[in-house]
Motif scaffolding. Structure first.
Motif, PDB file in Angstrom:
ATOM      1  N   LEU A   1       0.821  -1.212   0.000  1.00 45.61           N
ATOM      2  CA  LEU A   1       0.000   0.000   0.000  1.00 45.61           C
ATOM      3  C   LEU A   1       0.853   1.259   0.000  1.00 45.61           C
ATOM      4  O   LEU A   1       0.497   2.269  -0.625  1.00 45.61           O
ATOM      5  N   ALA A   2       1.994   1.192   0.676  1.00 46.32           N
ATOM      6  CA  ALA A   2       2.871   2.362   0.740  1.00 46.32           C
ATOM      7  C   ALA A   2       3.443   2.727  -0.619  1.00 46.32           C
ATOM      8  O   ALA A   2       3.833   3.884  -0.847  1.00 46.32           O
ATOM      9  N   GLY A   3       3.497   1.776  -1.534  1.00 49.47           N
ATOM     10  CA  GLY A   3       4.044   2.034  -2.857  1.00 49.47           C
ATOM     11  C   GLY A   3       3.060   2.649  -3.820  1.00 49.47           C
ATOM     12  O   GLY A   3       3.415   2.948  -4.969  1.00 49.47           O
TER      13      GLY A   3
ATOM     14  N   ALA B   1      -9.187  -3.794  -2.266  1.00 50.43           N
ATOM     15  CA  ALA B   1      -9.534  -4.989  -1.494  1.00 50.43           C
ATOM     16  C   ALA B   1      -8.269  -5.749  -1.124  1.00 50.43           C
ATOM     17  O   ALA B   1      -7.210  -5.569  -1.735  1.00 50.43           O
ATOM     18  N   ILE B   2      -8.405  -6.590  -0.123  1.00 49.49           N
ATOM     19  CA  ILE B   2      -7.376  -7.546   0.293  1.00 49.49           C
ATOM     20  C   ILE B   2      -7.987  -8.933   0.211  1.00 49.49           C
ATOM     21  O   ILE B   2      -9.149  -9.131   0.590  1.00 49.49           O
ATOM     22  N   SER B   3      -7.219  -9.893  -0.286  1.00 47.10           N
ATOM     23  CA  SER B   3      -7.685 -11.280  -0.328  1.00 47.10           C
ATOM     24  C   SER B   3      -6.711 -12.163   0.441  1.00 47.10           C
ATOM     25  O   SER B   3      -5.512 -12.169   0.143  1.00 47.10           O
ATOM     26  N   VAL B   4      -7.209 -12.884   1.425  1.00 49.76           N
ATOM     27  CA  VAL B   4      -6.406 -13.853   2.173  1.00 49.76           C
ATOM     28  C   VAL B   4      -6.937 -15.256   1.880  1.00 49.76           C
ATOM     29  O   VAL B   4      -8.103 -15.425   1.521  1.00 49.76           O
ATOM     30  N   THR B   5      -6.069 -16.240   2.017  1.00 46.59           N
ATOM     31  CA  THR B   5      -6.440 -17.631   1.746  1.00 46.59           C
ATOM     32  C   THR B   5      -6.400 -18.423   3.040  1.00 46.59           C
ATOM     33  O   THR B   5      -5.372 -18.474   3.708  1.00 46.59           O
TER      34      THR B   5
ATOM     35  N   ILE C   1      -5.612  -8.006  10.085  1.00 43.42           N
ATOM     36  CA  ILE C   1      -5.712  -7.643   8.670  1.00 43.42           C
ATOM     37  C   ILE C   1      -7.021  -6.895   8.422  1.00 43.42           C
ATOM     38  O   ILE C   1      -7.067  -5.926   7.646  1.00 43.42           O
ATOM     39  N   GLY C   2      -8.086  -7.326   9.094  1.00 42.54           N
ATOM     40  CA  GLY C   2      -9.354  -6.625   8.966  1.00 42.54           C
ATOM     41  C   GLY C   2      -9.275  -5.189   9.464  1.00 42.54           C
ATOM     42  O   GLY C   2      -9.857  -4.275   8.856  1.00 42.54           O
TER      43      GLY C   2
ATOM     44  N   TYR D   1      -7.811   1.588   5.765  1.00 43.77           N
ATOM     45  CA  TYR D   1      -7.584   2.048   4.392  1.00 43.77           C
ATOM     46  C   TYR D   1      -8.864   2.060   3.554  1.00 43.77           C
ATOM     47  O   TYR D   1      -8.820   2.390   2.363  1.00 43.77           O
ATOM     48  N   GLY D   2      -9.978   1.663   4.135  1.00 47.47           N
ATOM     49  CA  GLY D   2     -11.229   1.622   3.389  1.00 47.47           C
ATOM     50  C   GLY D   2     -11.264   0.546   2.322  1.00 47.47           C
ATOM     51  O   GLY D   2     -11.830   0.736   1.242  1.00 47.47           O
TER      52      GLY D   2
END
Length: 331
Positions: A120-122, A134-138, A155-156, A162-163
């Motif tokens: 995200l910082a990049g 969005a973020i996707s975790v497995t 993570i949530g 960050y919305g």
């Protein structure tokens, strides 16, 4: 003696019975009684209002869930070895009309707030860069490692800050729940959408997209139809899911698969590349050792030049697992 994939496992007999029971006239598509009851079944399972829809494949479940969160110009932060990156033939970009996967690192194919924050910082150039949405975790990860509830919660919290939407690829969600011995609601944590897999766990051809933001259910319904996944006899998919949920068959099957893997892991010992948590094991073997094990009648996939992947399933014969463990121990 097959340890290649839980996708190759047989269908549980109770699912055949459920599909036979559904083999009677009813309304088509997802208007039948069994399909209409899925929202209530999953709301009871997770202890909060859910909208649940069937699809035939895990790839479709992942992509349709992410489509509720991501615009064509947006991005999804995921692990660089996540299934949506490595094993879905570009389907996320196809279903999301060009959205990009933003790849993060992490040991054991698990994300952390730090590795997500690095990605995200990049992203700093406004309209000149793809924004994360969005973020996707497995759950469990591609290396068979489970996220503890506290890890998902962290993570949530980052996603909220960050919305961003939070998606969970739960192809082996049942195995994770069985290993953690924790209620499904806690294992899922604060996710907005869950792709809950049943095919690897004794199903024939039905997965569930579980939406905790129920207002987005209609978006999925239209996208599912447009993507060619609205089956005309949806009651047979719904019947499979109901059968898996009845008397917690999905957890019973997952426990059996995990137990078979544990038998092998006990004998594999120092060869385990990652801790044995669910029904996936990564075992260090040379090419010569792999050939020697295969000559004894075992089938499995080579993962890379250093290790193999062994996968058990709900129907794995414990004697076969013991035999494989013995073969590994004797190398």
């Amino acid at each position: 003696m097959q340890f290649m994939s839980d996708n190759a496992a047989p269908v549980h007999p109770r699912l055949w019975d459920a599909m036979r029971a559904a083999d009677a006239p009813d309304t088509p598509y997802d208007t039948d009684a069994l399909s209409r009851e899925l929202d209530a079944r999953f709301s009871a399972l997770f202890g909060r209002d859910c909208a649940a829809l069937w699809v035939a494949t895990g790839t479709a479940a992942n992509c349709l869930a992410l489509a509720t969160m991501v615009d064509p110009h947006g991005g999804v932060v995921c692990h660089e070895e996540a299934h949506i990156e490595m094993d879905e033939c570009g389907a996320p970009g196809f279903y999301l009309h060009g959205a990009k996967l933003l790849l993060a690192e992490g040991k054991g194919a698990k994300l952390t707030p730090d590795t997500i924050s690095t990605v995200l910082a990049g992203i700093t150039r406004g309209v000149h860069q793809v924004p994360a949405q969005a973020i996707s975790v497995t759950q469990a990860s591609e290396y068979g490692l489970c996220y503890e509830p506290g890890e998902v919660a962290a993570i949530g919290a980052l996603a909220d800050a960050y919305g961003l939407g939070l998606h969970m690829d739960g192809a082996r969600f049942g195995n994770a729940c069985a290993y953690l011995d924790t209620a499904p609601a806690e294992v899922a944590g604060p996710v907005d959408a869950l792709s809950l897999g049943f095919v690897k766990n004794g199903g024939m051809g039905a997965e569930a997209v579980v939406l905790f933001d129920t207002e987005k259910a209609d978006m999925i319904r239209f996208r599912r139809k447009r993507a060619g996944h609205l089956q005309s006899k949806g009651r047979y998919l719904a019947a499979q899911i109901h059968a898996m949920l009845d008397d917690d068959l999905w957890l019973e099957n997952a426990r059996a698969a995990n137990a078979a893997a544990a038998i092998i892991a006990e004998r594999a010992g120092h060869r385990l590349v990652y801790p044995a948590q669910i029904n996936e094991l990564f075992v260090a073997m040379t090419a010569e050792e792999r050939a020697a094990v295969r000559e004894q009648g075992f089938s499995f996939y080579d993962w890379d030049d250093t290790c193999v992947r062994l996968v058990t399933n709900w129907a794995t014969d414990p004697d076969h697992a013991r035999a494989l463990g013995k073969a590994i121990a004797s190398l």
